[in-house]
Design an enzyme around this catalytic site. Structure first.
Site, PDB file in Angstrom:
ATOM      1  N   LYS A   1       0.161   4.166  -0.393  1.00  0.00           N
ATOM      2  CA  LYS A   1      -0.511   5.376   0.115  1.00  0.00           C
ATOM      3  C   LYS A   1      -0.245   6.551  -0.847  1.00  0.00           C
ATOM      4  O   LYS A   1      -0.122   6.328  -2.037  1.00  0.00           O
ATOM      5  CB  LYS A   1      -0.071   5.682   1.555  1.00  0.00           C
ATOM      6  CG  LYS A   1      -0.222   4.462   2.459  1.00  0.00           C
ATOM      7  CD  LYS A   1      -0.125   4.759   3.909  1.00  0.00           C
ATOM      8  CE  LYS A   1      -0.321   3.471   4.702  1.00  0.00           C
ATOM      9  NZ  LYS A   1      -0.300   3.681   6.142  1.00  0.00           N
TER      10      LYS A   1
ATOM     11  N   ASN B   1       0.863  -1.169   0.000  1.00  0.00           N
ATOM     12  CA  ASN B   1       0.000   0.000   0.000  1.00  0.00           C
ATOM     13  C   ASN B   1       0.905   1.227   0.000  1.00  0.00           C
ATOM     14  O   ASN B   1       1.415   1.620   1.038  1.00  0.00           O
ATOM     15  CB  ASN B   1      -0.900  -0.029   1.253  1.00  0.00           C
ATOM     16  CG  ASN B   1      -1.721   1.242   1.400  1.00  0.00           C
ATOM     17  OD1 ASN B   1      -1.802   2.051   0.486  1.00  0.00           O
ATOM     18  ND2 ASN B   1      -2.335   1.412   2.567  1.00  0.00           N
TER      19      ASN B   1
ATOM     20  N   HIS C   1      -9.653   1.344   4.598  1.00  0.00           N
ATOM     21  CA  HIS C   1      -8.389   1.570   5.311  1.00  0.00           C
ATOM     22  C   HIS C   1      -8.647   2.562   6.453  1.00  0.00           C
ATOM     23  O   HIS C   1      -9.446   3.486   6.319  1.00  0.00           O
ATOM     24  CB  HIS C   1      -7.325   2.109   4.355  1.00  0.00           C
ATOM     25  CG  HIS C   1      -5.969   2.155   4.982  1.00  0.00           C
ATOM     26  ND1 HIS C   1      -5.580   3.189   5.806  1.00  0.00           N
ATOM     27  CD2 HIS C   1      -4.945   1.277   4.950  1.00  0.00           C
ATOM     28  CE1 HIS C   1      -4.351   2.937   6.241  1.00  0.00           C
ATOM     29  NE2 HIS C   1      -3.946   1.790   5.736  1.00  0.00           N
TER      30      HIS C   1
ATOM     31  N   GLY D   1       2.087   2.836  10.767  1.00  0.00           N
ATOM     32  CA  GLY D   1       3.035   3.928  10.559  1.00  0.00           C
ATOM     33  C   GLY D   1       3.688   4.425  11.837  1.00  0.00           C
ATOM     34  O   GLY D   1       4.319   5.476  11.860  1.00  0.00           O
TER      35      GLY D   1
ATOM     36  N   GLU E   1      -5.678  -4.412  10.763  1.00  0.00           N
ATOM     37  CA  GLU E   1      -4.674  -3.369  10.966  1.00  0.00           C
ATOM     38  C   GLU E   1      -5.014  -2.567  12.215  1.00  0.00           C
ATOM     39  O   GLU E   1      -5.829  -1.634  12.160  1.00  0.00           O
ATOM     40  CB  GLU E   1      -4.639  -2.427   9.757  1.00  0.00           C
ATOM     41  CG  GLU E   1      -4.303  -3.121   8.451  1.00  0.00           C
ATOM     42  CD  GLU E   1      -3.717  -2.146   7.434  1.00  0.00           C
ATOM     43  OE1 GLU E   1      -2.584  -2.393   7.000  1.00  0.00           O
ATOM     44  OE2 GLU E   1      -4.366  -1.144   7.105  1.00  0.00           O
TER      45      GLU E   1
ATOM     46  N   GLU F   1      -7.090   5.032   7.460  1.00  0.00           N
ATOM     47  CA  GLU F   1      -6.917   6.451   7.098  1.00  0.00           C
ATOM     48  C   GLU F   1      -8.159   6.982   6.386  1.00  0.00           C
ATOM     49  O   GLU F   1      -8.520   8.147   6.530  1.00  0.00           O
ATOM     50  CB  GLU F   1      -5.644   6.617   6.245  1.00  0.00           C
ATOM     51  CG  GLU F   1      -4.399   6.495   7.109  1.00  0.00           C
ATOM     52  CD  GLU F   1      -3.193   5.889   6.415  1.00  0.00           C
ATOM     53  OE1 GLU F   1      -3.134   5.892   5.177  1.00  0.00           O
ATOM     54  OE2 GLU F   1      -2.300   5.385   7.131  1.00  0.00           O
TER      55      GLU F   1
ATOM     56  N   SER G   1       3.150  -1.508  10.604  1.00  0.00           N
ATOM     57  CA  SER G   1       4.580  -1.520  10.891  1.00  0.00           C
ATOM     58  C   SER G   1       5.263  -2.864  10.635  1.00  0.00           C
ATOM     59  O   SER G   1       6.184  -3.250  11.353  1.00  0.00           O
ATOM     60  CB  SER G   1       4.844  -1.054  12.331  1.00  0.00           C
ATOM     61  OG  SER G   1       4.396   0.283  12.501  1.00  0.00           O
TER      62      SER G   1
HETATM   63  P1  PGA Z   1       2.562   0.710   7.726  1.00  0.00           P
HETATM   64  O1  PGA Z   1       1.102   0.860   7.053  1.00  0.00           O
HETATM   65  O2  PGA Z   1       3.135  -0.581   7.201  1.00  0.00           O
HETATM   66  O3  PGA Z   1       3.327   1.912   7.233  1.00  0.00           O
HETATM   67  O4  PGA Z   1       2.361   0.694   9.194  1.00  0.00           O
HETATM   68  C1  PGA Z   1       0.265  -0.244   6.862  1.00  0.00           C
HETATM   69  C2  PGA Z   1      -1.030   0.203   6.252  1.00  0.00           C
HETATM   70  O5  PGA Z   1      -1.522   1.270   6.627  1.00  0.00           O
HETATM   71  O6  PGA Z   1      -1.609  -0.481   5.380  1.00  0.00           O
END
Ligand code: PGA
Length: 252
Positions: free
Chosen positions: A13, A11, A97, A175, A169, A99, A214
């Site tokens: 983003k 992803n 997601h 993140g 998640e 976000e 992460s």
């Molecule tokens: P990250 O994000 O690996 O940067 O923690 C995962 C995600 O949001 O899909």
């Protein structure tokens, strides 16, 4: 127990530029050509889908998008329909997601609508679920995840999970560098499978449930070794080919 082929999905983003897409894809393709048992997918920003799609042509790496409209077509300025993603050769699309849920106010009902429109068009939705830190601290992880799942099961029907993926998640791990422990993740993954098994044990058994939050090459193996973790949804670490391939290699 059913054997499920692991899936590792990148992803990206809102990251990347036209100049960075090619070297990143070339690095991923070189790593995948070395032999990786997992299925690999890349979800770039919408505008890079054609470029990434061309680069992936003829490879075993699948193309995915990060979002989709719940509407089929029409007066929805700035939105992208599921049929358009099919047009560009997408196989997967991420829906719900955290976000999208937390920054852009997507409710369980909106996410369910997106899941339905993706499924109808023939895309495989990667449905993201997960609790915030305050939910976990209040002991409400399962309740939050159950509500997120139930809204989609109700709208789409359990049958549509035969061609879907779920990604657990935990919001506090995205993140932040704070990864869930393998046991913490496994507990919720098992809960998700059980929740779906209430409706259809076969579908629940075959469903791939990814962990996201992460994940790095250094911690992927112990996560992917858990019984109900079938791969990962990778954010930050998917922006570097070597790191991403390291994660893909950890999924067997
Ligand atoms: P990250 O994000 O690996 O940067 O923690 C995962 C995600 O949001 O899909």
């Amino acid at each position: 127990m059913t054997r499920r082929q692991p899936l590792v999905a990148a992803n990206w983003k809102m990251n990347g530029a036209l100049q960075t897409v090619r070297p990143l894809i070339a690095g991923v393709l070189a790593g995948v050509a070395d032999g990786i048992p997992a299925e690999v997918a890349i979800c770039p920003p919408f505008v890079y889908l054609p470029e990434v799609g061309r680069a992936l042509q003829g490879s075993r790496v699948a193309l995915g998008a990060q979002n989709v409209s719940e509407h089929a077509a029409g007066a929805h300025t700035g939105e992208i329909a599921a049929a358009m993603l099919m047009d560009l050769g997408c196989k997967y699309v991420i829906v719900g997601h955290s976000e999208r849920r937390h920054i852009y106010g997507e409710t369980n009902v909106i996410v369910a609508g997106k899941f339905v429109s993706a499924s109808r068009a023939g895309l495989i939705p990667i449905l993201c679920v997960g609790e915030e830190l305050s939910d976990r601290e209040a002991g409400q992880t399962e309740e939050v995840v159950a509500n997120q799942l139930d809204a989609v099961i109700q709208a789409a029907g359990i049958g549509s999970f035969a061609a879907a993926v779920v990604a657990y998640e935990p919001v506090w791990a995205i993140g932040t560098g704070k990864v869930a422990t393998p046991d913490q993740a496994q507990q919720v993954h098992a809960f998700i499978r059980l929740r779906l098994a209430r409706h259809d044990t076969g579908i629940a058994d075959r469903l791939r449930i990814l962990y996201g939050g992460s994940v790095k090459a250094g911690n992927a193996k112990e996560l992917f070794a858990m019984a109900d973790i079938d791969g990962g949804l990778i954010g930050g670490a998917s922006l570097q080919a070597e790191e991403f391939i390291g994660i893909c290699r950890a999924a067997e």
